[in-house]
Design an enzyme around this catalytic site. Structure first.
Site, PDB file in Angstrom:
ATOM      1  CB  CYS A 188      -0.990  -0.018   1.156  1.00  0.00           C
ATOM      2  SG  CYS A 188      -2.477   0.960   0.819  1.00  0.00           S
ATOM      3  NE  ARG A 216      -9.354   5.321   1.492  1.00  0.00           N
ATOM      4  CZ  ARG A 216      -8.067   5.657   1.545  1.00  0.00           C
ATOM      5  NH1 ARG A 216      -7.688   6.923   1.369  1.00  0.00           N
ATOM      6  NH2 ARG A 216      -7.147   4.741   1.766  1.00  0.00           N
ATOM      7  CG  HIS A 267      -4.134  -3.738   3.124  1.00  0.00           C
ATOM      8  ND1 HIS A 267      -5.274  -3.747   3.887  1.00  0.00           N
ATOM      9  CD2 HIS A 267      -4.262  -2.703   2.264  1.00  0.00           C
ATOM     10  CE1 HIS A 267      -6.058  -2.751   3.507  1.00  0.00           C
ATOM     11  NE2 HIS A 267      -5.477  -2.097   2.526  1.00  0.00           N
TER      12      HIS A 267
END
Length: 252
Positions: A94, A128, A195
């Site tokens: 990330c 996002r 993740h």
């Protein structure tokens, strides 16, 4: 027993995506094969010395934390490039992935320099990209595997022409929600947005990283590690992959 030396970059800053879980998986999978993982925290003002570590790990953080470490990481760039050229492996997740490129421009226009280990640039989008993700990748010729994880990023990462993505998106958004690619790979350097943490549900990738690190430690070629039972790991992967196929991602 072989000691595998890991340099964990900025664990006090880039740590919001269960990054210590990835380190724990590497420790256990190494120990189950009678190897020892020696983890060294490399924080602000700590010096990176080429040859001291076999594997480097960089986790994720918010823009604020990335901005704090970016200049310091730039000071470590030359040593990290030397380490990679010498055969050290790298996993960046990330925010760490973004800083391994040439740079990241945040939502408010803040420019964060990258260290250029990966051929890419990142610019924040206005929404996002969030959700479970599944990608297909081929780290070894003829061995296609899937990686399952969770993504939550505003960054739109664009790979240079000819750059090698980590994999092809089967479900979710990937690097930018448009290209169909996720992550990037350059030799033993891997960057990804996945993740949650990544390695508990993808034991095969942890083993690939350990094999690369062992090759660097012994100055040899990567060898296939002794298989582990991996019933729980396989189930975790199946559940995560099923969620990705069923729900994909969402804009926020």
């Amino acid at each position: 027993m072989t000691a595998i030396r890991v340099g964990h970059l900025y664990p006090d800053y880039l740590n919001i995506y269960a990054d210590r879980g990835n380190i724990a998986v590497l420790e256990r999978r190494a120990a189950w094969r009678d190897h020892e993982l020696e983890v060294t925290a490399l924080g602000m003002d700590d010096t990176v010395v080429s040859g001291e570590h076999d594997l480097y790990y960089v986790g994720g953080g918010q823009d604020r934390e990335q901005l704090l470490v970016a200049e310091d990481l730039l000071g470590k760039a030359e040593a990290l490039h030397e380490a990679v050229a010498d055969g050290a492996a790298v996993l960046a997740v990330c925010g760490g992935y973004q800083l391994l490129g040439r740079g990241y421009r945040g939502f408010h226009g803040e420019d964060m320099p990258g260290i250029g280990l990966l051929p890419l640039e990142t610019v924040a989008g206005d929404r996002r990209l969030i959700g479970d993700a599944l990608i297909e990748c081929e780290l070894e010729p003829g061995q296609k595997r899937t990686l399952a994880g969770f993504e939550n990023h505003a960054g739109r990462t664009l790979l240079d022409p000819g750059a090698v993505p980590l994999g092809r998106v089967l479900a979710g958004f990937g690097n930018d929600g448009a290209s169909g690619f996720e992550g990037c790979r350059a030799g033993r350097v891997i960057g990804t947005y996945l993740h949650g943490p990544l390695l508990p549900r993808n034991g095969w990738l942890a083993d690939w990283l350990l094999a690369q690190a062992l090759a660097h430690r012994t100055d040899g070629e990567p060898l296939e590690l002794e298989p582990l039972p991996d019933e729980l790991e396989g189930r975790a992967h199946e559940v995560s992959a099923g969620r990705a196929r069923a729900r994909g991602g969402r804009f926020d």
